[in-house]
Design a protein around this motif. Structure first.
Motif, PDB file in Angstrom:
ATOM      1  N   ASP A  56      -3.321 -13.989   3.890  1.00  0.00           N
ATOM      2  CA  ASP A  56      -1.909 -13.861   3.507  1.00  0.00           C
ATOM      3  C   ASP A  56      -1.673 -14.327   2.071  1.00  0.00           C
ATOM      4  OD1 ASP A  56      -1.179 -12.790   5.930  1.00  0.00           O
ATOM      5  OD2 ASP A  56       0.039 -14.491   6.580  1.00  0.00           O
ATOM      6  N   ILE A  57      -2.322 -15.400   1.682  1.00  0.00           N
ATOM      7  CA  ILE A  57      -2.168 -15.913   0.308  1.00  0.00           C
ATOM      8  C   ILE A  57      -2.744 -14.914  -0.695  1.00  0.00           C
ATOM      9  CG2 ILE A  57      -2.889 -17.738  -1.286  1.00  0.00           C
ATOM     10  CD1 ILE A  57      -2.689 -19.660   1.221  1.00  0.00           C
ATOM     11  N   ILE A  58      -3.885 -14.341  -0.378  1.00  0.00           N
ATOM     12  CA  ILE A  58      -4.481 -13.325  -1.251  1.00  0.00           C
ATOM     13  C   ILE A  58      -3.558 -12.113  -1.357  1.00  0.00           C
ATOM     14  CG2 ILE A  58      -6.384 -11.664  -1.441  1.00  0.00           C
ATOM     15  CD1 ILE A  58      -8.192 -13.919  -0.241  1.00  0.00           C
ATOM     16  N   ILE A  59      -3.018 -11.669  -0.229  1.00  0.00           N
ATOM     17  CA  ILE A  59      -2.078 -10.543  -0.230  1.00  0.00           C
ATOM     18  C   ILE A  59      -0.869 -10.864  -1.098  1.00  0.00           C
ATOM     19  CG2 ILE A  59      -0.435  -9.254   1.211  1.00  0.00           C
ATOM     20  CD1 ILE A  59      -2.630  -9.440   3.448  1.00  0.00           C
ATOM     21  N   ALA A  60      -0.359 -12.073  -0.990  1.00  0.00           N
ATOM     22  CA  ALA A  60       0.804 -12.477  -1.787  1.00  0.00           C
ATOM     23  C   ALA A  60       0.541 -12.288  -3.272  1.00  0.00           C
ATOM     24  CB  ALA A  60       1.159 -13.940  -1.486  1.00  0.00           C
ATOM     25  N   PHE A  61      -0.607 -12.757  -3.738  1.00  0.00           N
ATOM     26  CA  PHE A  61      -0.910 -12.664  -5.166  1.00  0.00           C
ATOM     27  C   PHE A  61      -1.233 -11.233  -5.601  1.00  0.00           C
ATOM     28  CE2 PHE A  61      -1.245 -17.260  -4.815  1.00  0.00           C
ATOM     29  CZ  PHE A  61      -0.622 -17.650  -5.999  1.00  0.00           C
ATOM     30  N   ILE A  62      -1.933 -10.482  -4.768  1.00  0.00           N
ATOM     31  CA  ILE A  62      -2.229  -9.088  -5.121  1.00  0.00           C
ATOM     32  C   ILE A  62      -0.937  -8.293  -5.259  1.00  0.00           C
ATOM     33  CG2 ILE A  62      -3.218  -6.915  -4.297  1.00  0.00           C
ATOM     34  CD1 ILE A  62      -5.553  -8.570  -3.157  1.00  0.00           C
ATOM     35  N   PRO A  67      -0.135  -4.641  -7.466  1.00  0.00           N
ATOM     36  CA  PRO A  67       0.216  -4.074  -6.151  1.00  0.00           C
ATOM     37  C   PRO A  67      -0.530  -2.790  -5.786  1.00  0.00           C
ATOM     38  CG  PRO A  67       1.960  -3.625  -7.721  1.00  0.00           C
ATOM     39  CD  PRO A  67       0.956  -4.499  -8.426  1.00  0.00           C
ATOM     40  N   ILE A  68      -1.693  -2.963  -5.212  1.00  0.00           N
ATOM     41  CA  ILE A  68      -2.479  -1.838  -4.718  1.00  0.00           C
ATOM     42  C   ILE A  68      -1.814  -1.334  -3.440  1.00  0.00           C
ATOM     43  CG2 ILE A  68      -4.749  -1.154  -3.841  1.00  0.00           C
ATOM     44  CD1 ILE A  68      -5.859  -3.542  -5.537  1.00  0.00           C
ATOM     45  N   ARG A  69      -1.607  -0.034  -3.356  1.00  0.00           N
ATOM     46  CA  ARG A  69      -0.875   0.543  -2.222  1.00  0.00           C
ATOM     47  C   ARG A  69      -1.522   0.219  -0.875  1.00  0.00           C
ATOM     48  NH1 ARG A  69      -0.497   4.305  -6.398  1.00  0.00           N
ATOM     49  NH2 ARG A  69       1.619   4.904  -6.924  1.00  0.00           N
ATOM     50  N   LEU A 110       6.321   0.062  -1.176  1.00  0.00           N
ATOM     51  CA  LEU A 110       5.464   1.238  -1.071  1.00  0.00           C
ATOM     52  C   LEU A 110       6.226   2.500  -1.473  1.00  0.00           C
ATOM     53  CD1 LEU A 110       2.720   2.446  -0.368  1.00  0.00           C
ATOM     54  CD2 LEU A 110       3.522   2.645   2.009  1.00  0.00           C
ATOM     55  N   LEU A 111       7.469   2.602  -1.049  1.00  0.00           N
ATOM     56  CA  LEU A 111       8.285   3.754  -1.442  1.00  0.00           C
ATOM     57  C   LEU A 111       8.517   3.775  -2.953  1.00  0.00           C
ATOM     58  CD1 LEU A 111      10.876   3.775   1.473  1.00  0.00           C
ATOM     59  CD2 LEU A 111       8.967   5.345   1.139  1.00  0.00           C
ATOM     60  N   LEU A 112       8.735   2.609  -3.542  1.00  0.00           N
ATOM     61  CA  LEU A 112       8.921   2.530  -4.994  1.00  0.00           C
ATOM     62  C   LEU A 112       7.636   2.890  -5.753  1.00  0.00           C
ATOM     63  CD1 LEU A 112      11.043  -0.734  -5.256  1.00  0.00           C
ATOM     64  CD2 LEU A 112      11.842   1.593  -5.716  1.00  0.00           C
ATOM     65  N   LEU A 113       6.497   2.463  -5.218  1.00  0.00           N
ATOM     66  CA  LEU A 113       5.216   2.764  -5.850  1.00  0.00           C
ATOM     67  C   LEU A 113       4.820   4.216  -5.653  1.00  0.00           C
ATOM     68  CD1 LEU A 113       3.179  -0.398  -4.782  1.00  0.00           C
ATOM     69  CD2 LEU A 113       4.131   0.072  -7.046  1.00  0.00           C
ATOM     70  N   LYS A 124      -5.068   2.783  -5.956  1.00  0.00           N
ATOM     71  CA  LYS A 124      -4.592   2.756  -7.336  1.00  0.00           C
ATOM     72  C   LYS A 124      -3.276   2.002  -7.385  1.00  0.00           C
ATOM     73  CE  LYS A 124      -6.497   7.207  -8.722  1.00  0.00           C
ATOM     74  NZ  LYS A 124      -6.138   8.543  -9.170  1.00  0.00           N
ATOM     75  N   VAL A 125      -3.001   1.405  -8.533  1.00  0.00           N
ATOM     76  CA  VAL A 125      -1.726   0.715  -8.702  1.00  0.00           C
ATOM     77  C   VAL A 125      -0.620   1.730  -8.926  1.00  0.00           C
ATOM     78  CG1 VAL A 125      -0.434  -0.924 -10.102  1.00  0.00           C
ATOM     79  CG2 VAL A 125      -2.817  -1.357  -9.573  1.00  0.00           C
ATOM     80  N   ARG A 126      -0.864   2.700  -9.766  1.00  0.00           N
ATOM     81  CA  ARG A 126       0.117   3.757 -10.071  1.00  0.00           C
ATOM     82  C   ARG A 126      -0.609   5.087 -10.151  1.00  0.00           C
ATOM     83  NH1 ARG A 126       5.051   2.040  -9.714  1.00  0.00           N
ATOM     84  NH2 ARG A 126       5.575   0.212 -10.889  1.00  0.00           N
TER      85      ARG A 126
END
Length: 127
Positions: A56-62, A67-69, A110-113, A124-126
């Motif tokens: 969870d902590i790793i997910i928070a920072f990623i 923000p990888i989809r 996710l919708l924004l990305l 990919k990030v974008r």
């Protein structure tokens, strides 16, 4: 405006996952039924919690920094399943409803990305 919403969404997800990660890492006994309802024994639940906390902590920072989809998608699924564990473990259904922001916020991100059209784009990030 979209950029501001994206930033605030990432901050909200960061706070949710960082906070839950810290609590899980410290082994919250109140969360044991939330894991045993999915078939884990009590000792397995206690053993898993620190690993869940680290994840969870790793997910928070990623999500906050890169923000990888696929990670955002995992955050949606994980937060939904943890919220759903409340009524499955015997708590009131409102406990699931109360935690809807935990999985809806990553869904908004996710919708924004942009929802990927192919497997490779999930990493990919974008586009």
């Amino acid at each position: 405006m979209k950029n501001k919403i994206e930033i605030l969404t990432k901050i909200g997800i960061f706070g949710t996952f960082l906070g839950h990660g810290i609590v899980a890492f410290c082994i919250n006994p109140k969360w044991i039924p939330l894991l045993t309802c999915y078939g884990f024994s009590e000792s397995q639940a206690v053993s898993l919690m620190p690993f869940i906390g680290i994840a969870d902590i790793i997910i928070a920072f990623i999500v906050l920094l890169y923000p990888i989809r696929a990670v955002v998608g995992w955050a949606i699924l994980w937060a939904f399943m943890t919220a759903l564990s409340r009524p499955i473990s015997g708590e009131r259904f409102v406990e699931f409803v109360e935690r809807s922001a935990n999985w809806c916020l990553p869904l908004v991100l996710l919708l924004l990305l942009g929802i990927p059209n192919d497997f490779k784009s999930w990493f990919k990030v974008r586009e």
